[in-house]
Write an enzyme that holds these catalytic residues in place. Sequence first.
Site, PDB file in Angstrom:
ATOM      1  CE  LYS A   1      -4.052  -2.105   1.417  1.00 20.52           C
ATOM      2  NZ  LYS A   1      -5.383  -2.341   2.766  1.00 20.52           N
TER       3      LYS A   1
ATOM      4  NE  ARG B   1      -7.677  -8.678   0.420  1.00 26.05           N
ATOM      5  CZ  ARG B   1      -6.722  -7.713   0.004  1.00 26.05           C
ATOM      6  NH1 ARG B   1      -5.974  -6.869   0.537  1.00 26.05           N
ATOM      7  NH2 ARG B   1      -7.052  -7.789  -1.408  1.00 26.05           N
TER       8      ARG B   1
HETATM    9  C1  8Y7 Z   1      -7.569  -5.070   2.327  1.00 31.48           C
HETATM   10  C2  8Y7 Z   1      -9.269  -5.852   2.017  1.00 31.48           C
HETATM   11  C3  8Y7 Z   1      -8.248  -4.899  -0.005  1.00 31.48           C
HETATM   12  C4  8Y7 Z   1      -7.966  -4.740   4.032  1.00 31.48           C
HETATM   13  C5  8Y7 Z   1      -9.385  -6.097   3.798  1.00 31.48           C
HETATM   14  C6  8Y7 Z   1      -4.991  -3.503  -1.749  1.00 31.48           C
HETATM   15  C7  8Y7 Z   1      -9.836  -6.321  -0.475  1.00 31.48           C
HETATM   16  C8  8Y7 Z   1      -6.509  -3.108  -1.451  1.00 31.48           C
HETATM   17  N1  8Y7 Z   1      -7.412  -4.541   1.398  1.00 31.48           N
HETATM   18  N2  8Y7 Z   1      -9.516  -6.581   2.437  1.00 31.48           N
HETATM   19  N3  8Y7 Z   1      -8.982  -5.289   0.451  1.00 31.48           N
HETATM   20  N4  8Y7 Z   1      -8.136  -5.573   4.307  1.00 31.48           N
HETATM   21  N5  8Y7 Z   1      -9.911  -7.377   4.878  1.00 31.48           N
HETATM   22  O1  8Y7 Z   1      -4.306  -2.409  -1.476  1.00 31.48           O
HETATM   23  O2  8Y7 Z   1      -6.885  -3.673   4.058  1.00 31.48           O
HETATM   24  O3  8Y7 Z   1      -5.021  -4.796  -1.774  1.00 31.48           O
HETATM   25  S1  8Y7 Z   1      -7.623  -4.061  -1.463  1.00 31.48           S
END
Ligand code: 8Y7
Length: 281
Positions: A222, A257
């Site tokens: 990010k 994640r």
């Molecule tokens: C997150 C996410 C994304 C996060 C959860 C990216 C789908 C943007 N970020 N889901 N999703 N937490 N739970 O940069 O921080 O990966 S998308």
Amino acid sequence: MELKCGNRSLDLSLPRVMGILNVTPDSFSDGGCFNSLDRALKRAEQLLLDGADILDIGGESTRPGAAPVSEQEELDRVIPVVAAIAERLDVAISVDTSSAQVMQASAAAGAHLLNDVRSFTRHGALDVAAASGLPICIMHMKGEPQVMQQAPHYDEPIEEAVFAFLRQQVIRCEAAGIDQGRILIDPGFGFGKSHEHNYRLLNRLEHLRSLGLPVLAGLSRKRMIGEATGVAGADQRLLGSVAGAVICAMKGAKILRVHDVRETAEAIRVVRATLKEGSEG
Ligand code: 8Y7
């Protein structure tokens, strides 16, 4: 700390790695290279070998400024991949969606976890999630992805805003029949937050644990990572992202994640070994 996920269960006594599997053509981090079913499966297999405990499959890009996709398009992208992975691979499957239809079809295709950055606020989503019996992840976000990074502002300290939001969402989920044993919480790094907001939240991440629910955190690649390291480009954020994942895990996050599963899993093994010898494990 066992999370019941349909026909599987996930031990969350120590932190786990969730690998991101994007099935969007416009996804910034894998360049849309894994669109066909075959390539998605190959990528999933690799993520598993690399050490992912969970795969998070998403067909709608939620990066700042991304264009929305139609529900049909999202179904077409996501469901065949969920079904194929559920059939062939031994891994927990999370689906990143805000659509009730996609949630329902995903659950039917064998998904184990529903991950909605909009916290099940779209029409029908909460009811479908409740009926699925699957665990869900609710996440703090301020505004919609298209506009959320335009001068994010909070009237109270960010950690209080996030805490209050998540507590409210837990109450809302319970009222819909989703008990607390099925809920994961996520501070939503980068979702309607400035650099200072993101790092203050990271600094205080352990405070979220007082809600008593497992914390999922995502800061992989990010902008907040690039801002701190000073290294340009989302493909140059590996070391910063791994550092971020380690910080989250040491502060009690149970699921990280991430895009770079092999490297993160290796680092998280050190965290696991450390936590195992303390009162935390
Ligand atoms: C997150 C996410 C994304 C996060 C959860 C990216 C789908 C943007 N970020 N889901 N999703 N937490 N739970 O940069 O921080 O990966 S998308």
